[in-house]
Design a protein around this motif. Structure first.
Motif, mmCIF file in Angstrom:
data_model
loop_
_atom_site.group_PDB
_atom_site.id
_atom_site.type_symbol
_atom_site.label_atom_id
_atom_site.label_comp_id
_atom_site.label_asym_id
_atom_site.label_seq_id
_atom_site.Cartn_x
_atom_site.Cartn_y
_atom_site.Cartn_z
ATOM 1 N N GLU A 843 6.096 36.450 -61.562
ATOM 2 C CA GLU A 843 7.532 36.276 -61.493
ATOM 3 C C GLU A 843 8.211 37.346 -60.656
ATOM 4 O OE1 GLU A 843 11.296 35.935 -64.530
ATOM 5 O OE2 GLU A 843 9.253 35.834 -65.305
ATOM 6 N N LEU A 844 7.633 38.528 -60.610
ATOM 7 C CA LEU A 844 8.222 39.593 -59.813
ATOM 8 C C LEU A 844 8.310 39.214 -58.343
ATOM 9 C CD1 LEU A 844 6.515 42.735 -61.379
ATOM 10 C CD2 LEU A 844 8.917 42.102 -61.536
ATOM 11 N N GLY A 845 7.468 38.283 -57.920
ATOM 12 C CA GLY A 845 7.451 37.932 -56.506
ATOM 13 C C GLY A 845 8.063 36.595 -56.183
ATOM 14 N N LEU A 846 8.802 35.978 -57.105
ATOM 15 C CA LEU A 846 9.347 34.653 -56.869
ATOM 16 C C LEU A 846 10.579 34.745 -55.981
ATOM 17 C CD1 LEU A 846 9.047 32.987 -60.383
ATOM 18 C CD2 LEU A 846 7.406 32.994 -58.514
ATOM 19 N N VAL A 847 10.495 34.110 -54.844
ATOM 20 C CA VAL A 847 11.639 34.042 -53.942
ATOM 21 C C VAL A 847 11.752 32.629 -53.400
ATOM 22 C CG1 VAL A 847 11.536 36.460 -53.243
ATOM 23 C CG2 VAL A 847 10.288 34.746 -51.929
ATOM 24 N N VAL A 848 12.971 32.288 -52.994
ATOM 25 C CA VAL A 848 13.209 30.999 -52.354
ATOM 26 C C VAL A 848 14.034 31.251 -51.113
ATOM 27 C CG1 VAL A 848 13.051 29.624 -54.451
ATOM 28 C CG2 VAL A 848 15.245 30.623 -53.806
ATOM 29 N N ARG A 849 13.984 30.297 -50.205
ATOM 30 C CA ARG A 849 14.828 30.366 -49.014
ATOM 31 C C ARG A 849 15.108 28.948 -48.541
ATOM 32 N NH1 ARG A 849 12.110 33.815 -44.622
ATOM 33 N NH2 ARG A 849 10.750 34.584 -46.268
ATOM 34 N N VAL A 850 16.135 28.806 -47.754
ATOM 35 C CA VAL A 850 16.466 27.510 -47.179
ATOM 36 C C VAL A 850 15.286 27.036 -46.339
ATOM 37 C CG1 VAL A 850 18.012 26.290 -45.606
ATOM 38 C CG2 VAL A 850 18.942 27.967 -47.206
ATOM 39 N N GLY A 851 14.912 25.784 -46.500
ATOM 40 C CA GLY A 851 13.786 25.206 -45.765
ATOM 41 C C GLY A 851 12.524 25.101 -46.589
ATOM 42 N N ASP A 852 12.441 25.782 -47.736
ATOM 43 C CA ASP A 852 11.250 25.669 -48.577
ATOM 44 C C ASP A 852 11.041 24.222 -48.991
ATOM 45 O OD1 ASP A 852 10.848 28.357 -48.414
ATOM 46 O OD2 ASP A 852 11.475 28.818 -50.471
#
Length: 857
Positions: A843-852
């Motif tokens: 969970e420490l590394g969960l990221v999202v960005r536009v385009g995923d």
């Protein structure tokens, strides 16, 4: 402009057919036309409004308010207790004259009755109850009718000799005829109380009971709550033998102004006040204080002199004087008003009763007895039904009414016995409802498939047939279903498992209920159990109530547009509304938790989010800078603070520099993403049952229901496709989602027949999980998951334009048309990180960005 006046009407006949084309109704239509004409000048506040809450308070006329303003600025009214001055004598004479006018209004002989001015009917009831409780031999015994207002029910808590709730009219008749014992001994006092007119459905109870009790149950006093009856009907107290001992009323229900009530006392019943212990200023002749000399002598010339504690509200009493005359000039007698409002309620009842969905099922359940319509006040109690026979949530009725300028009352109406009986609930049901969270004004208005309250419509002297017709149009447009309904579960849709999306936008709302910040497309954004980084970490708190503001009540919040400047470690806020010379239109707030930014008393500044629909208690910090406080207060034109929920839900510990370094400039390394979250993360979110579709607020968050709200653009396209022609398309911004998904490859089983089915079936209705794929998740050899928790129950907030703060009622009305189910209106889905699938290290590394890319299943 001089408004037309209406003289007394000669006809006393009524017609309950509700057919305005009959010859009998010609006079009623003529009277209605004259009311409609005077309403334009006298009631400008009703323009474009459908006001159907006259049982709560009616509306004051413009000429009354103008006359009062002129009177107050041309005459000098002093304190009646300041004996000798001309202004004092003016006030005293005014009070005496108005007492007489009130008695004459109800045909009461001044030799047999007295008037005590009180704040409202409830205050008059309390005055009687307190006097009864002071009676010798253990107080009093109390009987009350089940249809009583809460204020009458509450008297039972002061009756030490026993309480009896009489279930219906027959029970009262039997009790009267039986000559029921008054208590444990002949000297014990008794009190019987009931409403002249039910404030729930307008049913009028027999006024003859008071006389019958007087003749068969000597020694038992009678208390009549006349507040509902006299708002639109006459009350005759001319027969001393049959009149109640105590009669209470609220004049704002009759005239709209002033906020004043009265207790009319039959003088031979005034003996109960002799045992009253408290005395206030103006009610005593002489008082001795100090030492062993503690005594006083009460005033005994009149009842009102001994009971009106403190200085009388002379301005309100003078306003009442003007109101009585003005009301008669405008509307004629209360008999005229009664015939007019009876005509309106009969017409409304007939048409509501006839409403049907396309499948023939009724639209309304009405709790008025059709056979007794000629003996009812202008009140209708009902619940709305969908085409499948399920009850429509009172909250949805209230929301749609609000955005369509319809004013009505929902809930238990402060009539617990009447409403419970109408809905078939007993004490056990009420206790079960309370145990699962039902409260007064609660949004949990349907439990176990049954409503917990009703919708009330009430008409007043200035109501017209246009109000009836406009309300019927509102019901037809908002609740009558003209499209075939699928008998299957309309909230589930079959689809192939290969449902692929992409993230088209990410939005965080740094300040609760204010504008959103659109995350730049090339920026990775942290997501954890508490939601997206920086989402709803701040809120605006009213300085007086300490309650967080929300956009439902304060649409202007949408005009604050936050921008996160992470490289500079600042939150910029721009106001895009009307400019003011008081403060700038922009302000910058440091993101760091420097303890010097906050009030020293912030430990004691506890904001109860439970009072604003959250289920957890948050302890935000209050910014101490006047510049920040003035910025938000000036633009909203109300006293507010900016508050922040700190990372660990407690006060930060400072380092040597007095700064808690918990924010970082964004970078490609997921661990360096900015955010302010509790550590370790809390347990995963759960909702109580799928039937109730409930969610709980995340600890350490100002989110109302869930950490993340997901919107599906294909679903919005389907909703927009059903809009009437030439209607503006609904934008995603209306729904204030965090993650907005567009379709890449959506395969659904959809037929032409399904597209005609309401509630509209959408792709998310069959999804339970979203798997998000990006470079970060692939580094862990697997995507991370979001659990789709429950549909989002929408409110009228979706009708607020996020760029103008103007209401667009057609938006919520359309969503309600196509997505109403299970007592609510649904669009979008609540979501949270699946912590069973993503361990804490992950969970420490969960990221999202536009385009995923996102895969739904």
């Amino acid at each position: 402009m001089t408004s037309p006046s209406i003289g007394a009407q000669s006809s006393n006949s009524t017609n309950s057919s509700g057919d305005p084309s009959s010859d009998h109704d010609a006079e009623r239509l003529a009277y209605n036309a004259r009311i409609a004409e005077l309403r334009e000048a006298e009631y400008p506040m009703l323009k474009d409004q459908i006001y159907l809450d006259h049982a709560a308070t009616t509306v004051p006329s413009a000429s009354l308010l103008a006359a009062f303003a002129k009177d107050m600025t041309s005459k000098l009214f002093g304190n009646p207790h300041s004996l000798g001055s001309a202004s004092s004598q003016t006030s005293s004479m005014c009070c005496d004259n108005v007492r007489l006018k009130v008695l004459r209004l109800f045909g009461a002989d001044p030799a047999a009755f007295d008037v005590v001015f009180v704040a409202n009917a409830t205050a008059g009831i309390k005055l009687v109850a307190e006097a009864m409780a002071c009676q010798p031999h253990g107080g009093f015994r109390y009987w009350y009718h089940r249809d009583s207002h809460t204020s009458l029910v509450g008297v039972r808590e002061m009756a030490m000799q026993g309480v009896s709730c009489l279930e219906d009219d027959a029970a009262v008749e039997d009790w009267i005829c039986s000559g029921t014992e008054r208590g444990s001994g002949d000297e014990v006092c008794g009190l019987f109380a009931y409403p002249a007119q039910s404030n729930m459905n307008g049913r009028r109870l027999p006024l003859s009971w008071c006389g019958s009790i007087r003749s068969t149950n000597g020694g038992i006093c009678t208390l009549l709550d006349a507040a509902g009856l006299v708002s639109t009907s006459p009350l005759d107290l001319s027969d001393i033998q049959t009149a109640p001992d105590f009669t209470v009323m609220s004049f704002y229900k009759m005239f709209g102004f002033p906020d004043l009530g009265a207790l009319i006392i039959k003088k031979d019943a005034g003996r109960i006040f002799e045992a009253r212990r408290y005395f206030g200023g103006g009610t005593v002749e002489t008082v001795a204080c100090g030492g062993n000399h503690e005594w006083h002598f009460k005033k005994d010339t009149t009842l009102h002199e001994s009971l009106e504690d403190g200085t009388l509200p002379i301005s309100s009493i003078r306003a009442l004087d003007l109101a009585i005359d003005n009301h008669e000039r405008l509307f004629g007698s209360f008999s005229d008003i009664s015939r007019h409002t009876g005509f309106l309620v009969s017409t409304a009842y007939t048409q509501l009763e006839a409403l049907r969905h396309s499948n023939g099922s009724p639209v309304c359940t009405i709790y008025n007895d059709r056979t007794d319509m000629d003996n009812r006040g202008p009140v209708i109690a009902l619940n709305l039904l969908d085409a499948s026979g399920d009850y429509v949530s009172l909250q949805e009725v209230q929301k749609l009414a609000s955005i369509n300028n319809v004013h009505l009352r929902t809930g238990n109406l402060c009539n617990p016995g009447g409403v419970s009986h109408a809905l078939g609930m007993d004490a056990k049901d009420l206790m079960e409802n309370y145990s699962v969270g039902l409260r007064c004004s609660s949004d949990r208005d349907i439990l176990n498939g049954k409503p917990t309250g009703v919708v009330r419509l009430s008409f007043g002297a200035m109501s017209t047939l246009a109000d009836v017709n406009q309300f019927l149009t509102f019901v037809k447009d908002s609740f009558v279903e003209n499209t075939p309904i699928d008998n299957e579960d309309s909230m589930v849709m079959d689809h192939d498992t290969n449902t692929n999306f992409c993230i088209t936008s990410l939005v965080v709302y740094p300040i609760k209920s204010c504008g959103g910040y659109l995350v730049p497309p090339d920026t990775p954004w942290m997501v954890r159990s508490e939601g997206l980084a920086w989402d709803r970490e701040w809120c605006l708190v009213h300085q007086g109530t300490q309650v967080a503001l929300n956009q439902k009540r304060f649409p202007m919040l949408a005009l604050f547009k936050p921008q996160l400047d992470l490289p500079q470690n600042l939150l910029h806020v721009q106001w895009i509304g009307t400019t003011t010379d008081k403060v700038s239109n922009t302000i910058s707030i440091p993101l760091t938790l420097d303890i010097r930014l906050f009030r020293e008393a912030s430990v004691a500044s506890v904001l109860s989010c439970a009072r604003t629909s959250c289920t957890e208690r948050a302890r935000p910090l209050i910014y101490s800078a006047l510049e920040i406080t003035n910025f938000f207060s000036a633009h909203l034109d109300m006293p507010v603070y900016l508050a922040r929920l700190p990372p660990k839900n407690h006060l930060p510990l400072s380092d040597e520099k007095g700064i808690l370094a918990c924010h970082f400039v964004s970078g490609e390394n997921p661990q360096d993403m900015p955010g302010s979250f509790p550590t370790p993360p809390p347990s995963p979110l759960r909702f109580q049952s799928e039937d109730e579709l409930e969610t709980r607020q995340s600890p350490g968050s100002l989110a109302n229901e869930s950490p993340i709200l997901v919107l599906f653009l294909p679903s919005l396209d389907r909703v927009n496709a059903l809009l009437p022609e030439k209607t503006e398309q609904i934008s995603p911004e209306s729904f204030r989602g965090n993650i907005v998904l567009g379709a890449l490859d959506v395969h659904r089983k959809q037929t032409d027949e399904m597209s005609k089915t309401l509630p509209l079936r959408l792709i998310e209705d069959g999804l339970t999980t979203l798997e998000i794929y990006n470079e970060s998740s692939m580094a862990w050899k697997q995507p991370f998951k979001l659990n789709l928790m429950a549909p989002c129950r929408r409110c009228q907030m979706v009708a607020i334009d996020q760029n103008t703060a103007m209401r667009k009622p057609e938006v919520f009305a359309h969503i309600a048309k196509v997505r109403r189910s299970n007592g609510g209106v649904w669009f979008g889905v609540h979501a949270a990180v699946d912590k069973d699938d993503n361990d804490y290290r992950h969970e420490l590394g969960l990221v999202v960005r536009v385009g995923d890319r996102v895969r739904g299943s």
